[in-house]
Scaffold this active site. Structure first.
Site, PDB file in Angstrom:
ATOM      1  N   GLU A  54       0.072  15.349  -3.496  1.00  0.00           N
ATOM      2  CA  GLU A  54      -1.854  14.859  -3.044  1.00  0.00           C
ATOM      3  C   GLU A  54      -1.002  15.714  -1.823  1.00  0.00           C
ATOM      4  OE1 GLU A  54      -3.119  10.822  -2.398  1.00  0.00           O
ATOM      5  OE2 GLU A  54      -2.680  10.925  -0.754  1.00  0.00           O
ATOM      6  N   SER A  68       0.979  -1.505  -0.044  1.00  0.00           N
ATOM      7  CA  SER A  68       0.133   0.029  -0.038  1.00  0.00           C
ATOM      8  C   SER A  68       0.617   1.156   0.338  1.00  0.00           C
ATOM      9  CB  SER A  68      -0.963  -0.144   1.443  1.00  0.00           C
ATOM     10  OG  SER A  68       0.073   0.182   2.619  1.00  0.00           O
ATOM     11  N   LYS A  69       0.961   2.126   0.045  1.00  0.00           N
ATOM     12  CA  LYS A  69       0.897   3.971  -0.156  1.00  0.00           C
ATOM     13  C   LYS A  69       1.295   4.104   0.522  1.00  0.00           C
ATOM     14  CE  LYS A  69      -1.435   7.309   0.521  1.00  0.00           C
ATOM     15  NZ  LYS A  69      -2.711   8.809   0.254  1.00  0.00           N
ATOM     16  N   ARG A  70       0.833   3.849   1.944  1.00  0.00           N
ATOM     17  CA  ARG A  70       1.226   3.660   3.318  1.00  0.00           C
ATOM     18  C   ARG A  70       2.586   2.919   3.807  1.00  0.00           C
ATOM     19  NH1 ARG A  70      -1.837   2.306   8.003  1.00  0.00           N
ATOM     20  NH2 ARG A  70      -3.492   2.269   6.683  1.00  0.00           N
TER      21      ARG A  70
END
Ligand code: GLU
Length: 501
Positions: free
Chosen positions: A277, A259-261
């Site tokens: 973002e 994931s991005k996280r």
């Protein structure tokens, strides 16, 4: 002719999982002299994210996965944005309605929510389908007059697929064989939403048919939609394409999707190119200094059992060697160190001229004062230490710039009370034109003067490039010449003379 498509929804930046899907579709299409199509599945207005389509297209462009048909370039089966195809979907849903394969449903969200909660309390999952639809407000339970009246009065409705299945559905996936789905769990999926727009399932199948898609390669997360899609093909009497559902890309621990996280927390990119973002740039592989080729080469191995010999190949070779039979079902773990390694191998195999093209304009100006041969020989010397594109400048700079600063940790390791006299004698022997400086010369000098060869070399390293690691220092001396070498030795000497050792 094989026709494959990549059909992302523009709900955010393109993730490397999406890029891998695009790559495999592209490879399969090109291997078979077929076409690769980009279709933007943007029917969900609520989830649409500004800039996402551009990010998808720019990422493909950067990686040089060129599509033959798609938005901006068009083609014989366009438009290639689903938002521009509304009339097509209404035409096709009418066919299902007329044939009693789809129906209108007028249920209120609250009623559906209550039904869901009730089932949850009983410990089961709510399915709006064969067994439950009789309890709801739809054109199967209402009279024709009532249904017509509600529609006339603009009462909101959705159109649902009418599943009529008396046994489990077997769905053939090239990679997974026959996958069985319990017929009682199948939902009467919504085909047209209350705002008149189609759902993913409906638009996806209609478009794959109309765009003459022959093989669908997509992520495993779509496996559960497979029986719904095959039902639609059956209802329309269309021959379905072949299907391949790729394994997930997992985070390095193997627990959960990449994931991005994970990326932000651990400092590795998950997008091919950067994404802004909240006004902050989340760097992609491009910004981290990867080449498009090496990223493709790396992600090609995620879910494809790859031979080591293929770890350094470009797109043209990937097209030749791609083989669906070598795809794997199990999740593929992301490994940033491996990706970096592949990037460095690609860089090492790249011509000097191309590598220098990747550098900044400022740097290009700066190296103009050297002849090409010198710059190329410096590049050759440092090439095997280049991991990412920005290293090209950094490593060359270490050699062409006199160090203005020294790596402090390395400096502390090396200097002691003998350093000043040692540097002085180095300066002297390098200044004497009679001496032919070479490794052998230095070894002999050390032996004669009872000095450790290692000590001399370390001091030379620090003087010349400011740190202990790096290319062969004798080679560097040959390139920069004795005059500059002496200057650097003297500079280190002056610097450390002011230290208390
Ligand atoms: N629009 C879907 C996605 O975003 C496409 C799935 C498919 O390829 O069928 O991934």
């Amino acid at each position: 002719m094989e026709r494959l498509r990549f059909a992302p929804s523009p709900t955010g930046p393109l993730h490397i999982g999406g890029l891998r899907t695009a790559l495999f579709n592209y490879l399969y299409a090109k291997q078979n002299n077929g076409k690769f199509i980009l279709r933007i599945e943007d029917t969900d207005k609520k989830r649409k994210v500004n800039g996402s389509e551009k990010h998808i297209i720019d990422s493909l462009k950067w990686a040089e996965i060129n599509f033959d048909e798609g938005p901006l370039i068009n083609g014989p089966f366009g438009p290639y944005r689903q938002s521009e195809r509304a009339s097509i979907y209404s035409k096709y849903v009418k066919i299902l309605l007329v044939q009693n394969k789809a129906y209108y449903a007028f249920d209120l969200n609250e009623d559906l929510e209550d039904a869901r909660k009730k089932k949850e309390k009983e410990g089961s999952r709510f399915v709006y389908g064969m067994n439950s639809r009789k309890n709801f407000k739809n054109s199967l339970t209402l009279s024709l007059e009532k249904t017509t009246e509600l529609i006339k009065k603009n009462v909101p409705y959705v159109i649902r697929l009418k599943i009529n299945q008396k046994s489990d559905i077997l769905c053939k996936d090239i990679l997974r064989g026959e996958v069985k789905f319990n017929y009682e769990e199948l939902e009467d999926k919504i085909l047209i939403k209350s705002d008149g727009s189609p759902t993913y399932h409906f638009a996806n199948v209609v478009d794959d048919y109309l765009m003459k898609i022959t093989t669908v390669i997509r992520g495993e997360e779509w496996l559960s939609s497979f029986p719904i899609h095959l039902t639609l093909y059956k209802y329309f009497n269309w021959v379905p394409p072949k299907f391949i559902h790729l394994p997930l890309i997992l985070n390095p621990s193997g627990k959960g999707k990449l994931s991005k996280r994970d990326g932000i927390r651990n400092g590795y990119p998950v997008y091919p190119i950067g994404w802004i973002e909240n006004e902050i740039l989340i760097p992609g592989f491009k910004e981290k200094g990867f080449t498009g080729d090496s990223l493709l080469n790396y992600i090609a191995q995620l879910g494809w059992s790859f031979f080591e010999s293929n770890e350094m190949c470009k797109l043209t070779k990937l097209i030749k060697i791609f083989n669906v039979e070598n795809l794997q079902k199990g999740g593929a773990r992301f490994d940033y160190i491996k990706a970096l390694w592949i990037n460095s191998k690609h860089i090492q195999n790249t011509e000097n001229k191309t590598l220098l093209n990747h550098t900044s304009d400022e740097f290009k100006m700066k190296i103009k004062k050297y002849d090409q041969k010198t710059i190329y020989s410096i590049l050759e010397l440092v090439k095997n230490r280049i991991e990412v594109i920005p290293d090209i400048e950094k490593k060359i700079n270490l050699i062409i710039d006199s160090p203005i600063g020294f790596n402090e940790r390395d400096l502390k390791k090396v200097i002691n009370k003998n350093s000043v006299p040692l540097l002085k004698s180095l300066s002297t022997i390098f200044s004497d034109e009679k001496n032919m400086i070479s490794k052998d010369f230095l070894i002999t000098y050390c032996n004669e003067n009872k000095i450790k060869f290692g000590d001399i070399m370390q001091l030379l390293r620090i003087s010349i490039i400011g740190e202990l690691s790096g290319p062969d220092i004798i080679e560097v001396i040959k390139i920069i010449g004795l005059k500059r070498t002496i200057e650097r030795i003297d500079f280190l000497n002056n610097t450390i003379s002011n230290f208390k050792i």
